[in-house]
Design a protein around this motif. Structure first.
Motif, PDB file in Angstrom:
ATOM      1  N   THR A  91       2.594  10.502   0.796  1.00 17.95           N
ATOM      2  CA  THR A  91       1.712   9.443   1.274  1.00 17.95           C
ATOM      3  C   THR A  91       0.255   9.893   1.331  1.00 17.95           C
ATOM      4  OG1 THR A  91       3.491   8.566   2.681  1.00 17.95           O
ATOM      5  CG2 THR A  91       1.241   7.867   3.203  1.00 17.95           C
ATOM      6  N   VAL A  92      -0.619   8.977   1.001  1.00 21.30           N
ATOM      7  CA  VAL A  92      -2.040   9.099   1.321  1.00 21.30           C
ATOM      8  C   VAL A  92      -2.435   7.796   1.994  1.00 21.30           C
ATOM      9  CG1 VAL A  92      -4.394   9.154   0.423  1.00 21.30           C
ATOM     10  CG2 VAL A  92      -2.686  10.705  -0.515  1.00 21.30           C
ATOM     11  N   CYS A  93      -3.060   7.890   3.148  1.00 15.36           N
ATOM     12  CA  CYS A  93      -3.583   6.685   3.795  1.00 15.36           C
ATOM     13  C   CYS A  93      -4.976   6.983   4.334  1.00 15.36           C
ATOM     14  CB  CYS A  93      -2.654   6.175   4.889  1.00 15.36           C
ATOM     15  SG  CYS A  93      -2.094   7.383   6.088  1.00 15.36           S
ATOM     16  N   PHE A  94      -5.773   5.942   4.460  1.00 16.12           N
ATOM     17  CA  PHE A  94      -7.167   6.118   4.876  1.00 16.12           C
ATOM     18  C   PHE A  94      -7.624   4.878   5.622  1.00 16.12           C
ATOM     19  CE2 PHE A  94      -6.999   4.287   0.660  1.00 16.12           C
ATOM     20  CZ  PHE A  94      -7.931   3.250   0.703  1.00 16.12           C
ATOM     21  N   ALA A  95      -8.648   5.052   6.455  1.00  9.49           N
ATOM     22  CA  ALA A  95      -9.166   3.928   7.237  1.00  9.49           C
ATOM     23  C   ALA A  95     -10.505   4.289   7.855  1.00  9.49           C
ATOM     24  CB  ALA A  95      -8.172   3.536   8.335  1.00  9.49           C
ATOM     25  N   SER A  96     -11.210   3.254   8.287  1.00  7.23           N
ATOM     26  CA  SER A  96     -12.506   3.431   8.942  1.00  7.23           C
ATOM     27  C   SER A  96     -12.366   3.853  10.395  1.00  7.23           C
ATOM     28  CB  SER A  96     -13.308   2.124   8.882  1.00  7.23           C
ATOM     29  OG  SER A  96     -13.554   1.741   7.553  1.00  7.23           O
ATOM     30  N   GLU A  97     -11.191   3.646  10.986  1.00 11.98           N
ATOM     31  CA  GLU A  97     -10.968   4.003  12.383  1.00 11.98           C
ATOM     32  C   GLU A  97      -9.616   4.677  12.524  1.00 11.98           C
ATOM     33  OE1 GLU A  97     -11.571   0.813  15.171  1.00 11.98           O
ATOM     34  OE2 GLU A  97     -13.301   0.025  14.068  1.00 11.98           O
ATOM     35  N   VAL A  98      -9.506   5.540  13.530  1.00 10.70           N
ATOM     36  CA  VAL A  98      -8.259   6.276  13.770  1.00 10.70           C
ATOM     37  C   VAL A  98      -7.174   5.336  14.290  1.00 10.70           C
ATOM     38  CG1 VAL A  98      -7.205   8.131  15.123  1.00 10.70           C
ATOM     39  CG2 VAL A  98      -9.472   8.457  14.118  1.00 10.70           C
TER      40      VAL A  98
END
Length: 610
Positions: free
Chosen positions: A172-179
């Motif tokens: 998996t790779v996941c990303f976001a602007s907030e935790v």
């Protein structure tokens, strides 16, 4: 040009709990539902529009929420797909030189379908690939899916103004602007065991760390390239802070600073929506307002916060600038009742634990009340031009460093905070020197509070990235680097982003314009810094514009009297309150900042859940 699959039809005035992005690669998960959960956990940061793009063949989803600042039409809808359908982008931020880039790209044959800066980035990537990031002047966190190369590219601006978090393992790779988006993806996400040590010692979580295991901040001025099939990735730096002494003549430095800052302010006022300036009454915000007026922006909107307690209020100085620029100025009175009423919401806004950010929460709350969508802030000037007390402590530091480490460690035995800070210098390294200026609890105190070994606390707090040769730098440049790349980077910018986005307000920082930062870094320290006069080069550059009353006084800073507002009311807001700690604070043996750091550390998880 094609649009992504989903749009939110809700009216702009609907209030959600400026832009936010999220996405993931996972071949077994319900990627659409997962990406939407992540995206909508950050709805407050993009109330005007929402979109999602999915490629089930590789298990990829990209989601976006939008606050409309430039191109208020649907032309700026994201994720945005190019004409060939093989490049998809979602991005958070503003690119201030997008018009110049658009002209260059048009000359190269690129066709445009909107007036948005998003499409300019999309076409720039088509033309130059990842090299395009070096050409963007602004603040940004970008996600680009290149179907032809089968790559996901994540990029962050050179000064790290906009955040971008990521997690990567073999599947998996996941990303976001907030935790908080990662917690929405997986509610039982494991906590990072060392986060409390960082809060107690630093007052915040230094990059790249977060409260979640394996979730990191992408380094500023870098891009991450992920193979969507193998999930392997690499991180490449495209920008690095370089300090030099190319400019050694003061008059040349003055002329160049003035030229670059004027251009930066003009750039940062580009907007199709209402934009204003936060006017604190200090040098930085006053100067931005005066420059905005001088460069032809006549219809200025300014706002300030005032207090009944005159010790904290800078209304006198705010009024001087408001009158001089004839701005549309609004004052907002903040008192104990308003503060205590808002405190639960402040903690909900706190995506990551921090001892700061409350001031930004309120100024952005009032900016929204004023009808603004973006405000300019003076953040960055202190770090670049030497505005903090730490810049004037060279002689003191040099004397203290000669004291044996064992004697410095004895500072832990003192009941006075200022003597306990001496123990940081016993480390005889740059982390210790930084913490002497900025630290909260000593490593010994933190170990006692957490029931841990001091050795483990020391190893934890020293695991941050600092250039190996920084010890040999000129003192002024060294302090500038530490203040900019640790304090500003990990606390001020992070806090500003999360608190402003909570109110759907964009904060712009002209002092962190890439051209201005590069210029200031190239000025010889001998003319850039003065031990006796904070920000003396900046003041000299605008001596004809900046009233003497603004700069010829003791720096007050944007501080609130909430120490007095909170005292005695801790049990109303905090589940965990240590009686001994409270007694020490009430007796005057524990400073408010250290007591606040303890309260945040002990109660953050409870406050987030409430």
């Amino acid at each position: 040009m094609r649009r992504s699959h989903e749009k939110n039809k809700s009216p702009i005035h609907k209030i959600y709990a400026v832009c936010r992005i999220a996405g993931l690669i996972n071949k077994t998960a319900d990627i659409r539902a997962s990406a939407i959960r992540m995206r909508d956990s950050m709805a407050h940061g993009g109330p005007d529009d929402a979109g999602i793009y999915c490629d089930p063949s590789v298990g990829f989803a990209l989601a976006h929420r939008r606050l409309s600042i430039i191109d208020l039409t649907n032309g700026g809808h994201q994720p945005m797909i190019n004409d060939g359908g093989n490049v998809i982008i979602a991005y958070n931020g503003e690119v201030y030189n997008y018009r110049e880039l658009k002209q260059i790209l048009t000359q190269k044959g690129k066709k445009f379908h909107s007036s948005s800066d998003t499409e300019v980035i999309l076409k720039a990537y088509e033309q130059w690939g990842a090299d395009c990031f070096t050409m963007l002047k602004g603040m940004f966190a970008i996600a680009i899916y290149d179907k032809e190369k089968q790559q996901l590219i994540l990029a962050r601006d050179p000064n790290g103004i906009k955040p971008l978090y990521y997690y990567a393992d073999s599947n998996t790779v996941c990303f976001a602007s907030e935790v908080k988006a990662f917690k929405k993806l997986k509610p039982d996400w494991q906590e990072f065991e060392n986060w409390k040590a960082y809060i107690l010692v630093y007052g915040y979580l230094p990059e790249p760390y977060t409260t979640l295991t394996g979730v990191y901040m992408l380094p500023k001025g870098s891009y991450m390239c992920v193979d969507v099939h193998t999930i392997s990735y690499s991180i490449t730096n495209y920008n690095t802070d370089v300090y030099a002494s190319n400019i050694t003549d003061e008059q040349t430095a003055i002329e160049e600073v003035r030229n670059k800052l004027n251009i930066a302010v003009d750039r940062h006022l580009i907007s199709d929506a209402p934009i204003g300036l936060f006017l604190s009454g200090g040098i930085d915000s006053s100067l931005l307002t005066l420059i905005a007026k001088q460069t032809g922006h006549t219809d200025l909107h300014t706002l300030s916060i005032v207090f009944d307690d005159k010790h904290f209020s800078e209304q006198t100085y705010q009024d001087i600038i408001a009158e001089k620029t004839k701005s549309n100025h609004r004052r907002f009175n903040l008192d104990a009742q308003i503060f205590t009423n808002e405190l639960p919401d402040i903690f909900r806004a706190m995506d990551q634990p921090t001892t700061d950010g409350i001031n930004t929460y309120f100024i952005c709350k009032y900016a929204k009340t004023y009808g603004l969508k973006a405000v300019l802030s003076g953040l960055g000037a202190d770090e670049l031009f030497g505005g903090y007390a730490s810049f004037g402590r060279e002689k003191m530091i040099n004397k203290l460093k000669k004291i044996p480490a064992i004697a410095l460690r004895a500072g832990n035995l003192s009941i006075k905070d200022k003597y306990r800070k001496l123990s940081f210098l016993s480390a005889k390294n740059q982390v210790g020197e930084y913490l002497f200026h900025r630290g909260y609890f000593s490593t010994k105190e933190a170990a006692r509070i957490l029931g841990a070994y001091e050795k483990n606390i020391i190893e934890t707090i020293e695991s941050i990235n600092i250039p190996a040769d920084i010890g040999g730098w000129d003192y002024g440049n060294k302090v500038s680097y530490l203040e900019k790349n640790i304090y500003m980077q990990s606390q001020l910018l992070k806090d500003t982003d999360m608190m402003s986005m909570w109110h759907s307000i964009e904060v712009r920082v002209p002092f962190l314009d890439t051209d201005l930062v590069s210029l200031v870094n190239s000025i010889a320290p001998a003319i850039k810094f003065s031990e006796n006069t904070p920000k003396h080069l900046l003041v000299k550059a605008y001596a004809d514009l900046l009233p003497r009353e603004i700069w010829d006084r003791k720096k007050q800073g944007f501080v609130f009297p909430f120490q007095h507002w909170m005292k005695g009311n801790e049990n109303m807001y905090f589940k965990v309150v240590d009686k001994k700690m409270t007694q020490s604070y009430n007796a005057g043996n524990l400073s408010w900042s250290r007591y606040w750091a303890y309260l945040i550390t002990a109660n953050y998880q409870y406050l987030q859940a409430s």
